[in-house]
Design a protein around this motif. Structure first.
Motif, PDB file in Angstrom:
ATOM      1  N   LEU A   1     -12.045  26.459  -4.721  1.00  0.00           N
ATOM      2  CA  LEU A   1     -10.897  26.600  -4.250  1.00  0.00           C
ATOM      3  C   LEU A   1     -10.373  28.133  -3.994  1.00  0.00           C
ATOM      4  O   LEU A   1     -10.811  28.882  -4.909  1.00  0.00           O
ATOM      5  N   THR A   2      -9.927  28.469  -2.961  1.00  0.00           N
ATOM      6  CA  THR A   2      -9.224  29.688  -2.706  1.00  0.00           C
ATOM      7  C   THR A   2      -7.678  29.743  -2.582  1.00  0.00           C
ATOM      8  O   THR A   2      -7.391  29.133  -1.781  1.00  0.00           O
ATOM      9  N   ALA A   3      -7.086  30.446  -3.421  1.00  0.00           N
ATOM     10  CA  ALA A   3      -5.531  30.690  -3.448  1.00  0.00           C
ATOM     11  C   ALA A   3      -5.276  31.932  -2.924  1.00  0.00           C
ATOM     12  O   ALA A   3      -5.952  32.844  -3.400  1.00  0.00           O
ATOM     13  N   HIS A   4      -4.275  31.829  -2.096  1.00  0.00           N
ATOM     14  CA  HIS A   4      -3.407  33.228  -1.793  1.00  0.00           C
ATOM     15  C   HIS A   4      -2.080  33.096  -2.072  1.00  0.00           C
ATOM     16  O   HIS A   4      -1.514  32.500  -1.889  1.00  0.00           O
ATOM     17  N   VAL A   5      -1.771  34.185  -3.053  1.00  0.00           N
ATOM     18  CA  VAL A   5      -0.211  34.324  -3.491  1.00  0.00           C
ATOM     19  C   VAL A   5       0.546  35.364  -2.682  1.00  0.00           C
ATOM     20  O   VAL A   5      -0.123  36.631  -2.364  1.00  0.00           O
ATOM     21  N   ARG A   6       1.458  34.951  -1.735  1.00  0.00           N
ATOM     22  CA  ARG A   6       2.088  35.690  -0.925  1.00  0.00           C
ATOM     23  C   ARG A   6       3.205  36.481  -1.314  1.00  0.00           C
ATOM     24  O   ARG A   6       3.664  37.615  -0.751  1.00  0.00           O
ATOM     25  N   ALA A   7       3.932  35.909  -2.256  1.00  0.00           N
ATOM     26  CA  ALA A   7       5.307  36.405  -3.016  1.00  0.00           C
ATOM     27  C   ALA A   7       5.623  36.031  -4.207  1.00  0.00           C
ATOM     28  O   ALA A   7       5.147  35.077  -4.666  1.00  0.00           O
ATOM     29  N   ARG A   8       6.433  36.773  -5.036  1.00  0.00           N
ATOM     30  CA  ARG A   8       6.928  36.228  -5.986  1.00  0.00           C
ATOM     31  C   ARG A   8       8.038  35.205  -5.974  1.00  0.00           C
ATOM     32  O   ARG A   8       8.741  35.409  -5.039  1.00  0.00           O
ATOM     33  N   PRO A   9       7.890  33.748  -6.308  1.00  0.00           N
ATOM     34  CA  PRO A   9       8.680  32.800  -6.156  1.00  0.00           C
ATOM     35  C   PRO A   9      10.095  33.038  -6.523  1.00  0.00           C
ATOM     36  O   PRO A   9      10.205  33.605  -7.703  1.00  0.00           O
ATOM     37  N   ALA A  10      11.194  32.645  -5.757  1.00  0.00           N
ATOM     38  CA  ALA A  10      12.651  32.773  -6.447  1.00  0.00           C
ATOM     39  C   ALA A  10      12.745  31.564  -7.430  1.00  0.00           C
ATOM     40  O   ALA A  10      11.968  30.503  -7.480  1.00  0.00           O
ATOM     41  N   PRO A  11      13.831  31.588  -8.293  1.00  0.00           N
ATOM     42  CA  PRO A  11      13.922  30.553  -9.198  1.00  0.00           C
ATOM     43  C   PRO A  11      14.147  29.279  -8.867  1.00  0.00           C
ATOM     44  O   PRO A  11      14.843  29.131  -7.658  1.00  0.00           O
ATOM     45  N   GLY A  12      13.767  28.371  -9.427  1.00  0.00           N
ATOM     46  CA  GLY A  12      14.126  26.884  -9.066  1.00  0.00           C
ATOM     47  C   GLY A  12      12.668  26.013  -8.531  1.00  0.00           C
ATOM     48  O   GLY A  12      11.657  26.874  -8.706  1.00  0.00           O
ATOM     49  N   PRO A  13      13.013  24.938  -8.209  1.00  0.00           N
ATOM     50  CA  PRO A  13      11.483  24.168  -7.884  1.00  0.00           C
ATOM     51  C   PRO A  13      10.817  24.577  -6.571  1.00  0.00           C
ATOM     52  O   PRO A  13      11.412  25.040  -5.927  1.00  0.00           O
ATOM     53  N   LEU A  14       9.684  24.235  -6.746  1.00  0.00           N
ATOM     54  CA  LEU A  14       8.907  24.463  -5.420  1.00  0.00           C
ATOM     55  C   LEU A  14       8.404  23.324  -4.697  1.00  0.00           C
ATOM     56  O   LEU A  14       8.513  22.196  -5.299  1.00  0.00           O
ATOM     57  N   ARG A  15       8.417  23.433  -3.506  1.00  0.00           N
ATOM     58  CA  ARG A  15       8.045  22.372  -2.652  1.00  0.00           C
ATOM     59  C   ARG A  15       6.515  22.631  -2.165  1.00  0.00           C
ATOM     60  O   ARG A  15       6.129  23.521  -1.767  1.00  0.00           O
ATOM     61  N   VAL A  16       5.681  21.769  -2.250  1.00  0.00           N
ATOM     62  CA  VAL A  16       4.260  21.708  -2.322  1.00  0.00           C
ATOM     63  C   VAL A  16       3.536  20.745  -0.971  1.00  0.00           C
ATOM     64  O   VAL A  16       4.227  19.431  -1.094  1.00  0.00           O
ATOM     65  N   SER A  17       2.975  21.081  -0.060  1.00  0.00           N
ATOM     66  CA  SER A  17       2.566  20.241   0.956  1.00  0.00           C
ATOM     67  C   SER A  17       1.173  20.478   1.081  1.00  0.00           C
ATOM     68  O   SER A  17       0.624  21.691   1.159  1.00  0.00           O
ATOM     69  N   ILE A  18       0.393  19.408   0.775  1.00  0.00           N
ATOM     70  CA  ILE A  18      -0.897  19.272   0.971  1.00  0.00           C
ATOM     71  C   ILE A  18      -1.548  18.389   2.019  1.00  0.00           C
ATOM     72  O   ILE A  18      -1.064  17.237   2.097  1.00  0.00           O
ATOM     73  N   THR A  19      -2.527  18.851   2.887  1.00  0.00           N
ATOM     74  CA  THR A  19      -2.981  17.981   3.935  1.00  0.00           C
ATOM     75  C   THR A  19      -4.485  18.367   4.162  1.00  0.00           C
ATOM     76  O   THR A  19      -5.221  19.114   3.632  1.00  0.00           O
ATOM     77  N   THR A  20      -5.154  16.999   4.559  1.00  0.00           N
ATOM     78  CA  THR A  20      -6.478  16.952   4.597  1.00  0.00           C
ATOM     79  C   THR A  20      -6.673  16.484   6.018  1.00  0.00           C
ATOM     80  O   THR A  20      -6.310  15.295   6.627  1.00  0.00           O
ATOM     81  N   ARG A  21      -7.660  17.135   6.806  1.00  0.00           N
ATOM     82  CA  ARG A  21      -7.856  16.624   8.276  1.00  0.00           C
ATOM     83  C   ARG A  21      -9.228  15.936   8.334  1.00  0.00           C
ATOM     84  O   ARG A  21      -9.453  15.321   9.631  1.00  0.00           O
ATOM     85  N   ASN A  22     -10.170  16.421   7.516  1.00  0.00           N
ATOM     86  CA  ASN A  22     -11.612  15.866   7.758  1.00  0.00           C
ATOM     87  C   ASN A  22     -12.013  15.482   6.681  1.00  0.00           C
ATOM     88  O   ASN A  22     -12.098  16.315   5.507  1.00  0.00           O
ATOM     89  N   LEU A  23     -12.525  14.094   6.238  1.00  0.00           N
ATOM     90  CA  LEU A  23     -13.415  13.618   5.248  1.00  0.00           C
ATOM     91  C   LEU A  23     -14.824  13.221   5.772  1.00  0.00           C
ATOM     92  O   LEU A  23     -14.677  12.401   6.557  1.00  0.00           O
ATOM     93  N   ALA A  24     -15.838  13.991   5.315  1.00  0.00           N
ATOM     94  CA  ALA A  24     -17.146  13.643   5.802  1.00  0.00           C
ATOM     95  C   ALA A  24     -18.197  13.841   4.854  1.00  0.00           C
ATOM     96  O   ALA A  24     -18.208  15.101   4.051  1.00  0.00           O
ATOM     97  N   GLY A  25     -19.315  13.020   4.803  1.00  0.00           N
ATOM     98  CA  GLY A  25     -20.311  13.222   3.850  1.00  0.00           C
ATOM     99  C   GLY A  25     -19.845  13.148   2.339  1.00  0.00           C
ATOM    100  O   GLY A  25     -20.672  13.850   1.422  1.00  0.00           O
ATOM    101  N   GLY A  26     -18.818  12.694   2.063  1.00  0.00           N
ATOM    102  CA  GLY A  26     -18.166  12.759   0.753  1.00  0.00           C
ATOM    103  C   GLY A  26     -17.555  13.899   0.047  1.00  0.00           C
ATOM    104  O   GLY A  26     -17.389  13.881  -0.773  1.00  0.00           O
ATOM    105  N   PHE A  27     -17.153  14.803   1.264  1.00  0.00           N
ATOM    106  CA  PHE A  27     -16.282  15.638   0.842  1.00  0.00           C
ATOM    107  C   PHE A  27     -15.219  15.752   1.774  1.00  0.00           C
ATOM    108  O   PHE A  27     -15.149  15.544   2.849  1.00  0.00           O
TER     109      PHE A  27
END
Length: 296
Positions: free
Chosen positions: A240-266
């Motif tokens: 897992l590689t994470a990039h932190v781009r800025a300190r978040p403003a107060p309040g809840p966060l919106r998270v979006s995750i996508t997968t384009r390719n599942l192959a070979g069990g990964f």
């Protein structure tokens, strides 16, 4: 663009602040004496487990805290982790090394160790990371990225709305307020969409606002996209590689995750995290293994 966020309900007078929340206590590391420079101890909390395994984002935040102490810069910019073996709740040792220090960035590595049933030391996780000062970054933003369109929080179901309990049990879910976009919850109703997508609102359950270390947790906090692909079971992170781009403003966060390719069990999972000010504050990509078993 999503409607203006509304913070999940937290009882008056109980909202935690940075430094006094359960997340801070459970990710706090203790520096050993001068005879062991760069070595830290921690008792990994069982509160951050999913199906008996410690969550990868929680572990990333733990090592992130150790490196923030070991390096001259305090804010994680880029953190890459390789998950070697599953970590268990209980005592662990973190050993850090300073790779390079500069005026704007410093780089270090850290490894987390535990003992197996035979008393042998086992490396669970290894991280290489670059740190800097998020407050010093320029305000110039040029992007084609847009915040995910997620219904308001009160229109998104939480874990308490699931018709069936979490498979294997999850104390992890109790430590956060997760509200998922109904368009990505077909798996919970036995009707997965077949699309590799997961979206939702994220906030720590005690109301503590997110900081860069909470962002390291958030990138791995939602249910795996494999569920919406019709698969079940544990989806362990390999890298897992994470990039932190800025300190978040107060309040809840919106998270979006996508997968384009599942192959070979990964599969890969690409995550974006947006704050209440519509800023992209973190991104990540991880490679994960899946058990090729169809949901029933």
């Amino acid at each position: 663009m999503a409607d203006a966020p509304t913070a999940p309900a937290v009882a008056p007078g109980t909202r935690a602040t940075t430094g006094d929340s359960e997340f801070d206590r459970d990710t706090a590391v203790t520096r050993r004496d001068a005879g062991a420079p760069g070595v830290y101890d921690i008792d990994l909390s069982a509160g951050w487990t999913i199906m008996g395994a410690l969550n990868g984002g929680y572990l990333l935040a733990v090592l992130g805290r150790a490196l923030a102490d070991a390096l001259p810069h305090a804010d994680p910019f880029s953190v890459s982790a390789h998950y070697l073996t599953a970590s268990r709740p209980g005592p662990a040792v973190i050993r850090t090394d300073v790779v390079r220090t500069g005026r704007t960035l410093s780089t270090g590595q850290a490894s987390l160790f535990q003992y197996d049933d035979e008393g042998r030391e086992v490396e669970r996780l290894r991280v290489l990371a670059s740190y800097g000062d998020l407050a010093s970054l320029p305000d110039d933003v040029r992007t084609s990225a847009e915040p995910p369109a997620i219904p308001p929080i009160d229109q998104c179901p939480g874990s308490e709305d699931s018709p069936t309990p979490v498979l294997g049990g999850s104390s992890f879910a109790d430590r956060m307020t997760l509200r998922l976009d109904p368009a990505t919850t077909g798996w919970a109703l036995g009707a997965p969409s077949g699309r590799g997508e997961m979206r939702g609102w994220f906030q720590l359950a005690d109301g503590r606002d997110a900081d860069p270390f909470a962002l390291l947790l958030a990138v791995d906090a939602l249910p795996p996209t494999a569920f919406e692909l019709g698969l079940s079971g544990w989806v362990p992170t390999v890298e897992l590689t994470a990039h932190v781009r800025a300190r978040p403003a107060p309040g809840p966060l919106r998270v979006s995750i996508t997968t384009r390719n599942l192959a070979g069990g990964f599969l890969e999972e690409d995550a974006e995290i947006w704050d209440a000010a519509d800023r992209l504050v973190a991104q990540s990509r991880q490679l994960a293994r899946v058990r090729l078993t169809e949901r029933v």
